[in-house]
Write an enzyme that holds these catalytic residues in place. Structure first.
Site, PDB file in Angstrom:
ATOM      1  CG  ASP A  17     -11.450 -12.156  22.170  1.00  0.00           C
ATOM      2  OD1 ASP A  17     -10.535 -12.969  21.913  1.00  0.00           O
ATOM      3  OD2 ASP A  17     -12.381 -11.898  21.392  1.00  0.00           O
ATOM      4  CD  GLU A  65      -6.458 -12.061  20.799  1.00  0.00           C
ATOM      5  OE1 GLU A  65      -7.657 -11.783  20.962  1.00  0.00           O
ATOM      6  OE2 GLU A  65      -6.073 -13.043  20.129  1.00  0.00           O
ATOM      7  CG  HIS A 121      -7.495 -20.370  21.810  1.00  0.00           C
ATOM      8  ND1 HIS A 121      -6.789 -19.369  22.457  1.00  0.00           N
ATOM      9  CD2 HIS A 121      -8.559 -19.762  21.263  1.00  0.00           C
ATOM     10  CE1 HIS A 121      -7.410 -18.228  22.311  1.00  0.00           C
ATOM     11  NE2 HIS A 121      -8.489 -18.429  21.586  1.00  0.00           N
ATOM     12  CG  ASP A 122      -6.888 -17.745  18.429  1.00  0.00           C
ATOM     13  OD1 ASP A 122      -6.882 -16.624  18.966  1.00  0.00           O
ATOM     14  OD2 ASP A 122      -7.879 -18.496  18.387  1.00  0.00           O
TER      15      ASP A 122
END
Ligand code: TEU
Length: 542
Positions: free
Chosen positions: A199, A250, A314-315
């Site tokens: 992340d 990410e 999911h974003d």
């Protein structure tokens, strides 16, 4: 370019809290995922990426972790997690977990200790600064708030947070903290997981100088700061090189040249990355921009680093809504976008529900939305005196909740996701768009994905083949080749709502060609030069 399992894999992302609820509490859970593993396997998936399930107050749906060594009660428990890993491996799939180590929850015991006093041993595990002229240390904005500083009255200092106030950033300058993170990573790898999705991993290092930003709304100053590569190379030495682990970072705010520094195989940092040039530079579809981004990353990484291909997660709202046509041509458009993602260079990611063409959603009021990013932005803008309805409308397309509505399994109440009250409303179109209907329809998006995935599995050219864009300046047609060991694959895409003439390039006119996959009925030769709206074709040229 070395051959690796994670280059040849197709990854399925599971936002477990919206996937399948096995106990009726309105949240999906790990047992629910286990019940659906055969469905995922039947698609041809190799790797599952599971969003965070560690103990969390859930202010940012698990991206605010309060205990790295636990499973949050909504998701299950450690025994169920071990069963989950075993059941995935029994089906010859792998699982990667979300590693969220740029920040913790403000409820994490580490932060509770750190904030308790200036001389607490864990004070330096987070980033604390004195006020400057009685205010925040600088003018930096962050992702989910107008300032990345929050005053803690107890010690009269500000702490740094790249996201919400409830997500204080860890201080990666502290070697004790770093070693604690490496220990935690080994704990999960020793439980049998096969790697990590990391992340916002390029935010770990902060700017040395906390002076004001000239343009605080360009928050790229949060990322890619000096020291980041030292941390990732240390993480590789201390943990990753000792396991056959897949790592996907990410990495927002990078150019291909900067991105290569994270994934160049010679640098021993990460295997591959999600960059966000598409998501951040294309609020809606722009074919020319997309082609330019693909070309720049292909040239930037070529032969040394590995890319990932995705259009939603999911974003980011669902691709058929944001980048395709989720109305008249939803099925053809979903298949066209999938054709692109599964034939471009890089590891393809399927976000749950994308394989049945799930769409974005439009709820009636801000109360129907859960996403902290959207809610914080709504309240920030309304507090400035802007019209609430206008602010609400402006946030709808890109709200992260568009992709977080429950997986649509069938046309039963709540789309078969839960027997209880779902934590977020189901998309009202679940009666038409659901897995059960897709599995009964041989021409469904699901079976088209299945064909694409097996084509990639059976043909290394789709993984390792040279990429060449034949029409870089056409704003509707995307035509490119993948060439490998004497075989050329030709991909022809009409990303528009109109029919368009297309004549194959001279070099292919008289070649032996076979239409391998298409999203319209097979055409007779006479119609071959006419592409229907959102038509996609893959030819094998030998
Ligand atoms: O997202 C980071 C994030 O919000 C940005 O990378 C954004 O997605 C990108 O710039 C494209 O617009 C990660 C998680 O995926 C997200 O769910 C969390 O809320 C966030 O970090 C904080 O952990």
């Amino acid at each position: 370019m070395k051959k690796k399992w994670w280059k040849e894999a197709v990854v399925y992302q599971i936002y477990w809290r919206s996937f399948y609820d096995s106990d009726g509490d309105g949240y999906g859970d790990l047992k629910g995922v286990i019940e659906k593993l055969d469905y995922i396997k039947s698609l041809g998936i190799d790797v599952i990426w599971l969003n965070p399930f560690y103990e969390s107050p859930d202010r940012d749906n698990g991206y605010d972790i309060s205990d790295y060594y636990s499973v949050m009660e909504k998701a299950g428990d450690m025994a169920i997690f071990q069963e989950f890993v075993q059941e995935i491996h029994n089906r010859e799939m792998k699982v990667i977990m979300d590693l969220v180590v740029n920040h913790t929850s403000d409820q994490h015991p580490w932060f509770q200790e750190s904030r308790s006093s200036k001389d607490n041993p864990k004070r330096d595990w987070y980033i604390w600064e004195d006020p400057k002229e009685g205010k925040e240390p600088n003018n930096w904005r962050c992702y989910f708030a107008p300032s990345c500083w929050e005053l803690d009255p107890r010690t009269e200092q500000y702490y740094y947070h790249s996201f919400a106030v409830e997500q204080p950033d860890l201080n990666w300058k502290n070697p004790e903290l770093r070693n604690e993170i490496y220990k935690m990573m080994r704990f999960w790898l020793d439980k049998g997981i096969d790697g990590f999705r990391m992340d916002v991993i390029n935010l770990l290092a902060k700017r040395e100088d906390f002076s004001d930003a000239e343009n605080p709304s360009d928050i790229s100053y949060l990322a890619n700061n000096p020291g980041i590569h030292d941390y990732l190379q240390e993480m590789n030495r201390e943990v990753l090189q000792h396991y056959d682990a897949m790592t996907v970072g990410e990495i927002p705010f990078v150019t291909p040249q900067e991105g290569l520094l994270y994934v160049d195989e010679e640098r021993n940092e990460l295997n591959t990355l999600f960059h966000f040039q598409v998501a951040d530079e294309m609020p809606t579809w722009d074919m020319i921009r997309f082609k330019r981004i693909q070309a720049s990353w292909y040239d930037g990484l070529k032969g040394k680093g590995w890319n990932s291909q995705f259009l939603n997660n999911h974003d980011h709202t669902r691709q058929v809504t944001r980048y395709g046509n989720d109305g008249k041509y939803r099925v053809q458009s979903a298949k066209l976008l999938a054709t692109m993602i599964h034939t471009l260079p890089g590891t393809p990611y399927v976000y749950q529900g994308e394989e049945i063409g799930m769409t974005g959603v439009r709820f009636d009021s801000i109360e129907d939305y859960n996403d902290i990013a959207m809610r914080n932005k709504y309240h920030e803008e309304v507090a400035k005196g802007r019209d609430p309805q206008e602010v609400f409308e402006s946030l709808l397309l890109l709200s992260r909740d568009n992709s977080r509505t429950p997986m649509q399994w069938n046309d039963a109440p709540q789309a078969g996701f839960t027997g209880g009250e779902p934590w977020i409303k189901v998309n009202p179109n679940f009666k038409e768009i659901n897995v059960e209907a897709a599995l009964k329809d041989q021409d469904s998006i699901f079976y088209y994905y299945k064909k694409l995935i097996s084509l990639r599995k059976e043909n290394e050219g789709m993984v390792y083949g040279e990429y060449h864009d034949l029409l870089p300046d056409d704003k509707n047609l995307y035509v490119y080749t993948r060439s490998y060991n004497e075989v050329t694959w030709l991909v022809v895409l009409n990303h528009s709502d109109e029919q368009r003439e297309y004549t194959l390039p001279e070099e292919f006119q008289h070649a032996e060609k076979q239409l391998i996959i298409g999203n319209y009925e097979l055409k007779t030769n006479s119609e071959e030069s006419l592409l229907d709206p959102h038509e996609a074709r893959i030819y094998k040229i030998s």
